[in-house]
Scaffold this motif. Structure first.
Motif, mmCIF file in Angstrom:
data_model
loop_
_atom_site.group_PDB
_atom_site.id
_atom_site.type_symbol
_atom_site.label_atom_id
_atom_site.label_comp_id
_atom_site.label_asym_id
_atom_site.label_seq_id
_atom_site.Cartn_x
_atom_site.Cartn_y
_atom_site.Cartn_z
ATOM 1 N N ILE A 135 22.335 -20.241 4.191
ATOM 2 C CA ILE A 135 22.208 -21.645 4.584
ATOM 3 C C ILE A 135 20.738 -22.008 4.783
ATOM 4 N N ARG A 136 19.967 -21.109 5.386
ATOM 5 C CA ARG A 136 18.531 -21.370 5.607
ATOM 6 C C ARG A 136 17.789 -21.637 4.296
ATOM 7 N N ARG A 137 18.241 -21.034 3.215
ATOM 8 C CA ARG A 137 17.564 -21.186 1.918
ATOM 9 C C ARG A 137 18.001 -22.435 1.151
ATOM 10 N N ASP A 138 18.979 -23.169 1.666
ATOM 11 C CA ASP A 138 19.514 -24.346 0.975
ATOM 12 C C ASP A 138 18.542 -25.520 1.114
ATOM 13 N N ALA A 139 18.094 -26.055 -0.016
ATOM 14 C CA ALA A 139 17.088 -27.130 -0.030
ATOM 15 C C ALA A 139 17.649 -28.491 0.385
ATOM 16 N N ARG A 140 18.952 -28.580 0.613
ATOM 17 C CA ARG A 140 19.539 -29.869 0.999
ATOM 18 C C ARG A 140 19.332 -30.187 2.482
ATOM 19 N N HIS A 141 18.645 -29.275 3.165
ATOM 20 C CA HIS A 141 18.294 -29.513 4.570
ATOM 21 C C HIS A 141 17.080 -28.662 4.916
ATOM 22 N N SER A 142 16.498 -28.920 6.084
ATOM 23 C CA SER A 142 15.331 -28.151 6.526
ATOM 24 C C SER A 142 15.318 -28.092 8.049
ATOM 25 N N GLY A 143 14.402 -27.289 8.573
ATOM 26 C CA GLY A 143 14.219 -27.222 10.018
ATOM 27 C C GLY A 143 15.418 -26.687 10.774
ATOM 28 N N MET A 144 16.132 -25.741 10.188
ATOM 29 C CA MET A 144 17.332 -25.197 10.825
ATOM 30 C C MET A 144 16.965 -24.480 12.126
ATOM 31 N N VAL A 145 17.648 -24.860 13.214
ATOM 32 C CA VAL A 145 17.410 -24.255 14.524
ATOM 33 C C VAL A 145 18.749 -23.868 15.136
ATOM 34 N N GLU A 146 18.877 -22.604 15.527
ATOM 35 C CA GLU A 146 20.066 -22.166 16.261
ATOM 36 C C GLU A 146 19.985 -22.714 17.667
ATOM 37 N N VAL A 147 21.046 -23.375 18.098
ATOM 38 C CA VAL A 147 21.051 -23.920 19.456
ATOM 39 C C VAL A 147 21.975 -23.138 20.390
ATOM 40 N N ARG A 148 22.859 -22.323 19.814
ATOM 41 C CA ARG A 148 23.729 -21.506 20.639
ATOM 42 C C ARG A 148 24.298 -20.363 19.821
ATOM 43 N N ARG A 149 24.290 -19.151 20.395
ATOM 44 C CA ARG A 149 24.876 -17.958 19.780
ATOM 45 C C ARG A 149 25.535 -17.167 20.897
ATOM 46 N N ARG A 150 26.783 -16.766 20.666
ATOM 47 C CA ARG A 150 27.449 -15.955 21.677
ATOM 48 C C ARG A 150 28.584 -15.138 21.059
ATOM 49 N N ALA A 151 28.931 -14.065 21.735
ATOM 50 C CA ALA A 151 30.090 -13.262 21.349
ATOM 51 C C ALA A 151 31.339 -14.031 21.786
ATOM 52 N N ILE A 152 32.390 -13.950 20.993
ATOM 53 C CA ILE A 152 33.640 -14.645 21.317
ATOM 54 C C ILE A 152 34.818 -13.688 21.176
ATOM 55 N N ASP A 153 35.889 -13.990 21.892
ATOM 56 C CA ASP A 153 37.147 -13.246 21.751
ATOM 57 C C ASP A 153 38.124 -14.014 20.871
ATOM 58 N N VAL A 154 38.028 -15.358 20.938
ATOM 59 C CA VAL A 154 38.961 -16.230 20.219
ATOM 60 C C VAL A 154 38.166 -17.292 19.473
ATOM 61 N N ARG A 155 38.557 -17.554 18.245
ATOM 62 C CA ARG A 155 37.898 -18.593 17.437
ATOM 63 C C ARG A 155 38.325 -19.985 17.906
ATOM 64 N N GLU A 156 37.384 -20.915 17.907
ATOM 65 C CA GLU A 156 37.690 -22.304 18.260
ATOM 66 C C GLU A 156 38.248 -23.074 17.059
ATOM 67 N N PHE A 157 37.858 -22.679 15.849
ATOM 68 C CA PHE A 157 38.261 -23.400 14.638
ATOM 69 C C PHE A 157 39.009 -22.468 13.684
ATOM 70 N N ALA A 158 39.908 -21.657 14.235
ATOM 71 C CA ALA A 158 40.603 -20.627 13.467
ATOM 72 C C ALA A 158 41.372 -21.176 12.266
ATOM 73 N N GLU A 159 41.830 -22.419 12.346
ATOM 74 C CA GLU A 159 42.648 -22.975 11.252
ATOM 75 C C GLU A 159 41.822 -23.515 10.095
ATOM 76 N N TRP A 160 40.508 -23.612 10.261
ATOM 77 C CA TRP A 160 39.693 -24.280 9.254
ATOM 78 C C TRP A 160 38.608 -23.362 8.702
ATOM 79 N N SER A 161 38.600 -23.204 7.377
ATOM 80 C CA SER A 161 37.489 -22.478 6.763
ATOM 81 C C SER A 161 36.204 -23.283 6.952
ATOM 82 N N MET A 162 36.326 -24.616 6.966
ATOM 83 C CA MET A 162 35.200 -25.501 7.319
ATOM 84 C C MET A 162 35.750 -26.898 7.549
#
Length: 137
Positions: free
Chosen positions: A67-94
């Motif tokens: 995603i960082r290499r995709d020219a359709r956007h720039s300035g990518m910044v991670e705003v949150r990263r954490r370990a999880i036990d359960v997915r919030e969007f389990a039903e959606w590939s995107m």
């Protein structure tokens, strides 16, 4: 056991991005995410992207590198990263809905049902609201 992580990033969309470009992003993301066991949501507020991506740590990080290499956007910044036990969007590939018009209540309902972390819901709702603001002259 595989460690699952959830990452939220924001980036600046190319000012010339078109609906067709976003459709291509979604087609590729959904195909690749199904292949790699990733799930999440993409929000485009008219100026910026916000994406929540979740899955096995190695696959999430490989996807973020691409995603960082995709020219359709720039300035990518991670705003949150954490370990999880359960997915919030389990039903959606995107999950994606243009402008998330009318989805404020859906995000709030996901949070109320403990399907979406309340902090993530607030961050997404604020991001969407920023895109709805009209510039002042």
């Amino acid at each position: 056991m595989t460690t699952l992580i959830s990452v939220i990033y924001v980036s600046v969309a190319d000012p010339l991005i078109r609906e067709e470009d976003i459709a291509a992003i979604l087609l590729s993301a959904r195909r690749n995410n199904r292949r790699d066991g990733l799930t999440g949501a993409l929000i485009y507020n008219g100026h910026n992207f916000m994406q929540l991506l979740e899955g096995p740590a190695r696959e999430v990080d490989a996807c973020l590198d691409a995603i960082r290499r995709d020219a359709r956007h720039s300035g990518m910044v991670e705003v949150r990263r954490r370990a999880i036990d359960v997915r919030e969007f389990a039903e959606w590939s995107m999950l994606y809905c243009p402008g998330f018009e009318g989805h404020d209540e859906d995000l709030a309902r996901l949070a109320a049902n403990r399907r979406l972390d309340p902090q993530d819901e607030r961050m997404m709702a604020n991001f969407i609201a920023l895109g709805r603001r009209r510039p002042t002259s």
